[in-house]
Design an enzyme around this catalytic site. Structure first.
Site, PDB file in Angstrom:
ATOM      1  CE  LYS A   1      42.604  45.330  25.445  1.00  0.00           C
ATOM      2  NZ  LYS A   1      43.956  44.811  25.762  1.00  0.00           N
TER       3      LYS A   1
ATOM      4  CD  GLN B   1      44.751  41.434  27.157  1.00  0.00           C
ATOM      5  OE1 GLN B   1      44.570  42.067  26.112  1.00  0.00           O
ATOM      6  NE2 GLN B   1      44.726  42.019  28.339  1.00  0.00           N
TER       7      GLN B   1
ATOM      8  CG  ASP C   1      48.830  46.198  23.046  1.00  0.00           C
ATOM      9  OD1 ASP C   1      48.175  47.174  23.455  1.00  0.00           O
ATOM     10  OD2 ASP C   1      48.567  45.024  23.326  1.00  0.00           O
TER      11      ASP C   1
HETATM   12  N1  GUN Z   1      47.233  43.605  29.821  1.00  0.00           N
HETATM   13  C1  GUN Z   1      46.884  44.656  30.582  1.00  0.00           C
HETATM   14  N2  GUN Z   1      46.827  45.788  29.843  1.00  0.00           N
HETATM   15  C2  GUN Z   1      47.135  45.426  28.580  1.00  0.00           C
HETATM   16  C3  GUN Z   1      47.222  46.146  27.358  1.00  0.00           C
HETATM   17  O1  GUN Z   1      47.028  47.364  27.274  1.00  0.00           O
HETATM   18  N3  GUN Z   1      47.550  45.409  26.270  1.00  0.00           N
HETATM   19  C4  GUN Z   1      47.807  44.076  26.344  1.00  0.00           C
HETATM   20  N4  GUN Z   1      48.141  43.450  25.222  1.00  0.00           N
HETATM   21  N5  GUN Z   1      47.732  43.387  27.455  1.00  0.00           N
HETATM   22  C5  GUN Z   1      47.389  44.061  28.566  1.00  0.00           C
END
Ligand code: GUN
Length: 298
Positions: free
Chosen positions: A54, A98, A121
């Protein structure tokens, strides 16, 4: 006729190129560089890898990324204090925590501490609540579910009135993708580990989204001829022919399903790159809104 393969890598690259231009435009017009802060708690290797991708994607489109790491022993108060600090930082337009968080932390409490304006998110309880209600709009839509919808819409999948089946009811993918399909007038069924006769339910689907985390669970005879199949799974299976000793497969038995479906996403190269493109999209949107509120460069 074998299924059309929906190339998420190519579509995500197109989207990222547009975002890059818009980032340049925002910088030139108001001196604002969109910034994403990532919060990573603990040492889960998969989470570290996701956050690295990311952050790299941010840099490639000209955005700033600010990495914050806390040990698995961090307390709820420490994580919330970090999020609160990022909420107040004018260089940060999006805050991403995350998931999953280590055991003992209250994810809802942490996600609820993220400023609504920076919830790129889309996991703040209020945004999820709005997503689940008729006639309400969340400020941001979760990235993987949004990527699924963009892939389907770009592929010309007829959604209105279609029967959609989602396998998996997670807060990150299954539930929100079901809501997005519902808002697009699909008739939606959400399946899970207790669903009876899962293959027959899947066979009723015009749109089938697999987000269950079980390698190649969806077989060719689970799929209605002509269906659109979106594979959200990323699973490691042992493979002695690979240097790594494993290969990645989805939740869908690709070779079987491609003989039946009208369209199918590959793994890797389907939904995964779209998730990151949607995160960039949401972060750019957050920065544009900040600018339109009169926010200035720090
Ligand atoms: N863990 C798995 N997929 C995601 C996501 O799209 N965002 C976040 N913050 N954590 C994740």
């Amino acid at each position: 006729m074998p299924a059309r393969i929906l190339d998420g890598t190519a579509l995500a690259a197109e989207i990222r190129a547009t975002i890059k231009q818009q980032v340049e435009h925002l910088k030139a017009a108001c001196g604002i560089t969109p910034g994403l802060a990532t919060v990573l708690v603990g040492d889960d290797p998969a989470s570290h890898a996701y956050v690295r991708s990311k952050r790299k994607a941010c840099t490639e489109v000209g955005m700033e990324s600010f990495a914050h790491e806390l040990p698995a022993t961090a307390t709820q108060e420490e994580v919330v204090a970090l999020v609160t600090r990022l909420n107040a930082d004018p260089r940060v337009h999006g805050v991403l925590v995350q998931l999953p968080l280590p055991h003992g932390l209250d994810a809802e409490g942490v996600l609820g501490a993220v400023s609504l304006d920076k919830d790129v998110d889309g996991f703040h309880p209020l945004n999820i609540g709005r997503l689940c209600m008729k006639g309400r709009e969340p400020l941001f839509v979760p990235c993987t579910p949004l990527g699924v919808i963009v892939l389907l819409e770009k592929a010309g999948a007829p959604l209105r009135g279609a029967r959609a089946v989602v396998i998996g009811r997670s807060n990150i993918v299954g539930l929100p993708v079901a809501m997005l399909l519902l808002h697009r007038d699909c008739t939606v069924t959400i399946c899970h580990s207790r669903t009876e006769n899962l293959p027959a339910v899947c066979r009723s689907a015009d749109i089938l989204v697999a987000a269950v985390g079980r390698a190649e669970m969806v077989r060719g005879d689970w799929v209605k001829p002509g269906a659109f199949v979106i594979d959200v799974g990323i699973n490691r299976v042992a493979d002695a022919t690979r240097q790594t000793g494993y290969r990645l497969v989805g939740d869908v038995a690709f070779d079987e399903v491609k003989e039946v479906a009208a369209a199918l996403t590959p793994v890797p190269g389907g939904v995964g790159p779209m998730t990151i493109a949607m995160l960039l999209h949401n972060t750019l949107e957050a920065a544009k809104r900040y600018a339109s509120r009169g926010g200035s460069a720090p």
